[in-house]
Design an enzyme around this catalytic site. Structure first.
Site, short mmCIF file in Angstrom:
data_model
loop_
_atom_site.label_atom_id
_atom_site.label_comp_id
_atom_site.label_asym_id
_atom_site.label_seq_id
_atom_site.Cartn_x
_atom_site.Cartn_y
_atom_site.Cartn_z
N GLU A 207 0.62 -1.34 0.03
CA GLU A 207 -0.23 -0.02 0.32
C GLU A 207 0.95 1.31 -0.01
OE1 GLU A 207 -3.27 0.32 0.04
OE2 GLU A 207 -3.02 -1.31 -0.75
N GLY A 208 2.15 1.27 0.90
CA GLY A 208 2.83 2.08 0.90
C GLY A 208 3.20 2.70 -0.60
N HIS A 209 3.72 1.31 -1.73
CA HIS A 209 4.63 1.77 -2.63
C HIS A 209 3.17 2.18 -3.95
CE1 HIS A 209 7.61 -0.97 -1.56
NE2 HIS A 209 7.49 -0.43 -2.19
N ASP B 207 11.49 6.32 4.55
CA ASP B 207 12.92 5.94 4.22
C ASP B 207 13.26 7.50 3.94
OD1 ASP B 207 13.63 2.87 4.11
OD2 ASP B 207 12.13 3.41 2.06
O1 PAF Z 1 13.83 2.27 -1.43
C1 PAF Z 1 13.78 1.96 -2.35
O2 PAF Z 1 13.27 1.16 -2.46
C2 PAF Z 1 15.60 1.62 -3.09
O3 PAF Z 1 16.12 2.06 -2.50
C3 PAF Z 1 15.45 2.60 -4.60
C4 PAF Z 1 15.70 3.94 -4.18
C5 PAF Z 1 14.00 2.07 -5.25
C6 PAF Z 1 16.89 2.13 -5.30
O4 PAF Z 1 16.97 1.07 -5.46
#
Ligand code: PAF
Length: 282
Positions: free
Chosen positions: A35-37, A150
């Site tokens: 869900e975050g993505h 992140d």
């Molecule tokens: O956050 C992530 O999933 C990864 O660090 C990213 C930004 C896709 C780079 O590989």
């Protein structure tokens, strides 16, 4: 929605869109989407004519003892989620497509990457910056979307974009949580039911920090110690770090006077989880 594996295929598609004057959003991911993505893809779909999602488990950002081999992968499931969310293209390269055998150029940052996650993952941000820089060059997006979960990565990428004059906007999106507060993460799949319950201690400790700040506490050490004490009540938890840092420089603060990032990394069993809270207005 198309799924392509080569740089050339991405460039051909994006060129065609750009010739029509369409804007392009990029959502870089390592797959096993949740869900975050989805919230990043939704935002990208809202703000751009076309959306590219990259699905690439980037070997360069994993240390030798980290979970590269076991990192969860499921392209069919990811493709279904991307398609339903309205993405137009998935870029799913093999490692050899991104890193030729003679690959030897890296993006390395002297600031922002030494503390927090950079302390226990010394090569991580070099790998992230290098792959994200490559994705920016390959796709040439107008906007790129990253989750605030992140937070250090978001700050590092914003800084890289400024330093290296990438011509795009970095859009930071809020953390998406499970109903009980656990931040969504592909690594949550590593947790067994007991660990899943124990993992709630991350959110609870951040809530404790928030409560103290909102009640007027400004001494970072007092907040940090209260959070540490709370995490230590959970037998399955082992602290990597609990830090209150300036949201601009990522340097630890003694007194909370401006925007601050309260960031934590905690092992639950063998799974390392991160979470944070950003106080923009103090
Ligand atoms: O956050 C992530 O999933 C990864 O660090 C990213 C930004 C896709 C780079 O590989």
């Amino acid at each position: 929605m198309k799924i392509v594996q080569t740089v050339e295929e991405v460039r051909t598609q994006v060129k065609e869109w750009k010739m029509k004057g369409l804007t392009v959003g990029l959502v870089p991911t390592m797959g096993y989407l949740h869900e975050g993505h989805k919230s990043l893809i939704d935002r990208a779909v809202e703000e751009n004519d076309k959306v590219v999602v990259s699905v690439f488990v980037n070997p360069m950002q994993f240390g030798p003892t980290e979970d590269l081999a076991s990192y969860p992968r499921d392209l069919d499931r990811d493709a279904a989620l991307c398609e339903a969310a309205g993405a137009d293209l998935i870029f799913h390269p093999e490692p050899e497509e991104m890193y030729k055998p003679d690959f030897s150029s890296f993006i390395d940052m002297n600031t922002l990457t030494g503390g927090l996650c950079g302390k226990s993952r010394p090569i991580h941000f070099r790998g992230v910056c290098t792959v994200v820089g490559k994705l920016f060059h390959i796709v040439g997006p107008d906007r790129a979307y990253f989750g605030q979960k992140d937070a250090q990565q978001l700050a590092v990428i914003r800084h890289m974009v400024k330093d290296l004059n990438f011509d795009l906007e970095v859009v930071g999106c809020p953390i998406v949580r499970e109903p009980d507060g656990l931040a969504k993460s592909s690594r949550n799949t590593y947790l067994n039911p007991t660990e899943r319950q124990a993992a709630l201690i991350l959110y609870k400790s951040l809530e404790k920090g928030k409560e103290l700040i909102e009640s007027g506490e400004r001494q970072a050490s007092v907040i940090r110690e209260a959070m540490i004490r709370m995490i230590e009540t959970e037998p399955l938890a082992k602290i990597d770090y609990v830090e209150l840092v300036d949201w601009d420089t990522l340097e630890p603060v003694a007194l909370i006077e401006g925007p601050v990032l309260n960031a934590i990394a905690v092992y639950i069993g063998t799974t390392r989880l991160i979470d944070n809270h950003i106080y923009e207005r103090i």
